[in-house]
Design a protein around this motif. Structure first.
Motif, PDB file in Angstrom:
ATOM      1  N   THR A  38       0.806  -1.218   0.000  1.00 47.94           N
ATOM      2  CA  THR A  38       0.000   0.000   0.000  1.00 47.94           C
ATOM      3  C   THR A  38       0.840   1.270   0.000  1.00 47.94           C
ATOM      4  OG1 THR A  38      -0.188   0.109   2.406  1.00 47.94           O
ATOM      5  CG2 THR A  38      -1.864  -1.165   1.227  1.00 47.94           C
ATOM      6  N   GLY A  39       2.131   1.154   0.180  1.00 51.74           N
ATOM      7  CA  GLY A  39       2.994   2.327   0.203  1.00 51.74           C
ATOM      8  C   GLY A  39       4.145   2.145   1.158  1.00 51.74           C
ATOM      9  N   ASP A  40       4.648   3.256   1.667  1.00 53.03           N
ATOM     10  CA  ASP A  40       5.726   3.169   2.646  1.00 53.03           C
ATOM     11  C   ASP A  40       5.677   4.370   3.565  1.00 53.03           C
ATOM     12  OD1 ASP A  40       7.657   5.290   1.665  1.00 53.03           O
ATOM     13  OD2 ASP A  40       7.655   4.002  -0.089  1.00 53.03           O
ATOM     14  N   GLY A  41       6.549   4.350   4.548  1.00 51.96           N
ATOM     15  CA  GLY A  41       6.559   5.450   5.500  1.00 51.96           C
ATOM     16  C   GLY A  41       7.685   5.330   6.487  1.00 51.96           C
ATOM     17  N   GLY A  42       7.669   6.273   7.405  1.00 54.64           N
ATOM     18  CA  GLY A  42       8.680   6.325   8.448  1.00 54.64           C
ATOM     19  C   GLY A  42       8.237   7.313   9.505  1.00 54.64           C
ATOM     20  N   SER A  43       9.179   7.774  10.283  1.00 62.10           N
ATOM     21  CA  SER A  43       8.851   8.635  11.417  1.00 62.10           C
ATOM     22  C   SER A  43       8.435  10.042  11.013  1.00 62.10           C
ATOM     23  CB  SER A  43      10.053   8.705  12.365  1.00 62.10           C
ATOM     24  OG  SER A  43      11.153   9.295  11.698  1.00 62.10           O
ATOM     25  N   GLU A  44       8.630  10.414   9.731  1.00 62.62           N
ATOM     26  CA  GLU A  44       8.288  11.766   9.294  1.00 62.62           C
ATOM     27  C   GLU A  44       7.466  11.811   8.021  1.00 62.62           C
ATOM     28  OE1 GLU A  44      12.049  13.766   9.049  1.00 62.62           O
ATOM     29  OE2 GLU A  44      12.211  13.907  11.232  1.00 62.62           O
ATOM     30  N   HIS A  45       7.007  10.656   7.529  1.00 62.28           N
ATOM     31  CA  HIS A  45       6.215  10.673   6.298  1.00 62.28           C
ATOM     32  C   HIS A  45       5.433   9.375   6.108  1.00 62.28           C
ATOM     33  CE1 HIS A  45       9.504   8.175   4.826  1.00 62.28           C
ATOM     34  NE2 HIS A  45       8.728   7.839   3.818  1.00 62.28           N
ATOM     35  N   LEU A  46       4.421   9.476   5.260  1.00 62.45           N
ATOM     36  CA  LEU A  46       3.658   8.319   4.794  1.00 62.45           C
ATOM     37  C   LEU A  46       3.380   8.514   3.307  1.00 62.45           C
ATOM     38  CD1 LEU A  46       1.032   8.151   7.667  1.00 62.45           C
ATOM     39  CD2 LEU A  46       2.818   6.457   7.239  1.00 62.45           C
ATOM     40  N   ILE A  47       3.537   7.467   2.534  1.00 61.57           N
ATOM     41  CA  ILE A  47       3.183   7.475   1.117  1.00 61.57           C
ATOM     42  C   ILE A  47       2.171   6.358   0.921  1.00 61.57           C
ATOM     43  CG2 ILE A  47       3.971   7.157  -1.258  1.00 61.57           C
ATOM     44  CD1 ILE A  47       6.771   8.056  -0.316  1.00 61.57           C
ATOM     45  N   ARG A  48       1.045   6.677   0.309  1.00 63.91           N
ATOM     46  CA  ARG A  48      -0.004   5.681   0.090  1.00 63.91           C
ATOM     47  C   ARG A  48      -0.319   5.596  -1.391  1.00 63.91           C
ATOM     48  NH1 ARG A  48      -4.489   3.050   2.826  1.00 63.91           N
ATOM     49  NH2 ARG A  48      -5.206   1.694   1.175  1.00 63.91           N
ATOM     50  N   VAL A  49      -0.350   4.394  -1.932  1.00 66.56           N
ATOM     51  CA  VAL A  49      -0.769   4.172  -3.307  1.00 66.56           C
ATOM     52  C   VAL A  49      -2.295   4.185  -3.304  1.00 66.56           C
ATOM     53  CG1 VAL A  49      -0.758   2.601  -5.270  1.00 66.56           C
ATOM     54  CG2 VAL A  49       1.285   2.793  -3.815  1.00 66.56           C
ATOM     55  N   LEU A  50      -2.883   5.211  -3.927  1.00 65.27           N
ATOM     56  CA  LEU A  50      -4.339   5.287  -4.017  1.00 65.27           C
ATOM     57  C   LEU A  50      -4.865   4.362  -5.101  1.00 65.27           C
ATOM     58  CD1 LEU A  50      -4.782   9.149  -3.753  1.00 65.27           C
ATOM     59  CD2 LEU A  50      -5.027   7.447  -1.928  1.00 65.27           C
ATOM     60  N   HIS A  51      -4.127   4.282  -6.196  1.00 62.20           N
ATOM     61  CA  HIS A  51      -4.511   3.382  -7.295  1.00 62.20           C
ATOM     62  C   HIS A  51      -3.252   2.958  -8.033  1.00 62.20           C
ATOM     63  CE1 HIS A  51      -6.999   1.624 -10.432  1.00 62.20           C
ATOM     64  NE2 HIS A  51      -6.113   2.101 -11.277  1.00 62.20           N
ATOM     65  N   ARG A  52      -3.174   1.678  -8.318  1.00 62.74           N
ATOM     66  CA  ARG A  52      -2.059   1.121  -9.091  1.00 62.74           C
ATOM     67  C   ARG A  52      -2.653   0.499 -10.349  1.00 62.74           C
ATOM     68  NH1 ARG A  52       0.448  -1.785  -5.270  1.00 62.74           N
ATOM     69  NH2 ARG A  52       2.009  -0.178  -4.950  1.00 62.74           N
ATOM     70  N   SER A  53      -2.166   0.932 -11.508  1.00 59.02           N
ATOM     71  CA  SER A  53      -2.656   0.390 -12.777  1.00 59.02           C
ATOM     72  C   SER A  53      -2.059  -0.990 -13.037  1.00 59.02           C
ATOM     73  CB  SER A  53      -2.285   1.326 -13.936  1.00 59.02           C
ATOM     74  OG  SER A  53      -0.904   1.200 -14.270  1.00 59.02           O
ATOM     75  N   ARG A  54      -2.419  -1.554 -14.116  1.00 57.60           N
ATOM     76  CA  ARG A  54      -1.773  -2.774 -14.586  1.00 57.60           C
ATOM     77  C   ARG A  54      -0.332  -2.448 -14.965  1.00 57.60           C
ATOM     78  NH1 ARG A  54      -2.596  -3.809 -20.881  1.00 57.60           N
ATOM     79  NH2 ARG A  54      -0.498  -4.459 -20.497  1.00 57.60           N
ATOM     80  N   ASP A  55       0.505  -3.459 -15.109  1.00 60.12           N
ATOM     81  CA  ASP A  55       1.853  -3.187 -15.603  1.00 60.12           C
ATOM     82  C   ASP A  55       1.821  -3.152 -17.129  1.00 60.12           C
ATOM     83  OD1 ASP A  55       2.393  -5.779 -16.817  1.00 60.12           O
ATOM     84  OD2 ASP A  55       2.743  -6.560 -14.806  1.00 60.12           O
ATOM     85  N   PHE A  56       2.929  -2.775 -17.729  1.00 52.15           N
ATOM     86  CA  PHE A  56       2.978  -2.584 -19.178  1.00 52.15           C
ATOM     87  C   PHE A  56       4.010  -3.478 -19.851  1.00 52.15           C
ATOM     88  CE2 PHE A  56       1.282   1.206 -17.238  1.00 52.15           C
ATOM     89  CZ  PHE A  56       0.118   1.382 -17.962  1.00 52.15           C
ATOM     90  N   TRP A  57       4.360  -4.592 -19.186  1.00 51.92           N
ATOM     91  CA  TRP A  57       5.329  -5.522 -19.757  1.00 51.92           C
ATOM     92  C   TRP A  57       4.848  -6.089 -21.077  1.00 51.92           C
ATOM     93  CZ3 TRP A  57      10.063  -5.611 -17.904  1.00 51.92           C
ATOM     94  CH2 TRP A  57      10.281  -5.234 -16.589  1.00 51.92           C
ATOM     95  N   GLU A  58       3.562  -6.380 -21.154  1.00 55.74           N
ATOM     96  CA  GLU A  58       3.006  -7.013 -22.349  1.00 55.74           C
ATOM     97  C   GLU A  58       2.267  -6.028 -23.252  1.00 55.74           C
ATOM     98  OE1 GLU A  58       3.706 -10.207 -22.968  1.00 55.74           O
ATOM     99  OE2 GLU A  58       4.762 -10.324 -21.063  1.00 55.74           O
ATOM    100  N   ALA A  59       2.337  -4.743 -22.934  1.00 53.03           N
ATOM    101  CA  ALA A  59       1.628  -3.747 -23.749  1.00 53.03           C
ATOM    102  C   ALA A  59       2.256  -3.692 -25.137  1.00 53.03           C
ATOM    103  CB  ALA A  59       1.669  -2.391 -23.081  1.00 53.03           C
ATOM    104  N   GLU A  60       1.441  -3.928 -26.129  1.00 50.08           N
ATOM    105  CA  GLU A  60       1.933  -3.981 -27.502  1.00 50.08           C
ATOM    106  C   GLU A  60       2.046  -2.608 -28.154  1.00 50.08           C
ATOM    107  OE1 GLU A  60       1.838  -7.075 -29.685  1.00 50.08           O
ATOM    108  OE2 GLU A  60       1.911  -8.320 -27.908  1.00 50.08           O
ATOM    109  N   ASP A  61       1.241  -1.652 -27.670  1.00 51.17           N
ATOM    110  CA  ASP A  61       1.316  -0.331 -28.265  1.00 51.17           C
ATOM    111  C   ASP A  61       1.181   0.757 -27.202  1.00 51.17           C
ATOM    112  OD1 ASP A  61      -1.470   0.237 -27.769  1.00 51.17           O
ATOM    113  OD2 ASP A  61      -1.971  -0.962 -29.523  1.00 51.17           O
ATOM    114  N   LEU A  62       1.516   1.933 -27.594  1.00 48.57           N
ATOM    115  CA  LEU A  62       1.536   3.073 -26.694  1.00 48.57           C
ATOM    116  C   LEU A  62       0.135   3.503 -26.273  1.00 48.57           C
ATOM    117  CD1 LEU A  62       3.453   5.079 -25.349  1.00 48.57           C
ATOM    118  CD2 LEU A  62       3.303   6.478 -27.419  1.00 48.57           C
ATOM    119  N   GLN A  63      -0.886   3.117 -27.036  1.00 57.20           N
ATOM    120  CA  GLN A  63      -2.254   3.540 -26.722  1.00 57.20           C
ATOM    121  C   GLN A  63      -2.718   3.038 -25.359  1.00 57.20           C
ATOM    122  OE1 GLN A  63      -4.631   2.316 -30.055  1.00 57.20           O
ATOM    123  NE2 GLN A  63      -4.409   4.312 -31.051  1.00 57.20           N
ATOM    124  N   VAL A  64      -2.310   1.859 -24.962  1.00 56.59           N
ATOM    125  CA  VAL A  64      -2.694   1.313 -23.662  1.00 56.59           C
ATOM    126  C   VAL A  64      -2.148   2.207 -22.554  1.00 56.59           C
ATOM    127  CG1 VAL A  64      -2.443  -0.655 -22.098  1.00 56.59           C
ATOM    128  CG2 VAL A  64      -2.798  -1.039 -24.538  1.00 56.59           C
TER     129      VAL A  64
END
Length: 167
Positions: A38-64
């Motif tokens: 979901t993200g990372d953090g420490g004593s002075e910050h938090l980072i949260r992934v609100l939305h993660r898309s699919r990866d693009f390893w198999e994306a055949e074209d730039l349109q995706v």
């Protein structure tokens, strides 16, 4: 609100993301450094992934990639509008400019982590608490998923940050 296996919301909509942003704004910082799906953090910050898309390893074209970028950008813009209505105009932080660049100064967290995936973020000081909230769209590399990110940090991290203007 539905979450997927990574803990992020399934649909990148402001309605799905706002509750996560609101909870992050008041969540205590961690006593130890952590990183999970979901993200990372420490004593002075938090980072949260609100939305993660699919990866693009198999994306055949730039349109995706362009379609995902457009969808996440629409959500980011809507979230920026909501936060601006709440807290005023944001500071647009250029993560590659600031007093630490070229001066031999270490880049503070969470900016160090953020600049690995994006070049800028929008940030607002949060009223009544000694922290700020930032929003950004990031991607570690062209094959990796795009991530809509919410960040909370202490004011010292933004000292020396320059307004990067609009994206």
């Amino acid at each position: 609100m539905n979450s997927n296996a990574s803990g992020s919301v399934e649909s990148a909509t402001p309605e799905a993301c706002l509750p996560l942003i609101d909870s992050l704004a008041v969540r205590p910082f961690s006593e130890t450094v952590f990183q999970d799906a979901t993200g990372d953090g420490g004593s002075e910050h938090l980072i949260r992934v609100l939305h993660r898309s699919r990866d693009f390893w198999e994306a055949e074209d730039l349109q995706v990639w362009e379609q995902v970028d457009a969808e996440l950008s629409v959500c980011l813009d809507a979230l920026i509008a909501v936060c601006t209505a709440r807290w005023g105009e944001p500071l647009v932080v250029d993560l590659w400019a600031g007093h630490w660049d070229g001066a031999g100064t270490d880049v503070p967290e969470p900016l160090c982590t953020l600049r690995q995936v994006t070049t800028y973020m929008h940030a607002w000081p949060l009223p009544g608490v000694d922290r700020w909230l930032g929003l950004a769209l990031g991607q570690a590399d062209t094959e990796f998923p795009m991530e809509l990110l919410a960040v909370v940090g202490l004011p010292a991290a933004l000292e020396g940050a320059r307004d990067g203007g609009s994206r």
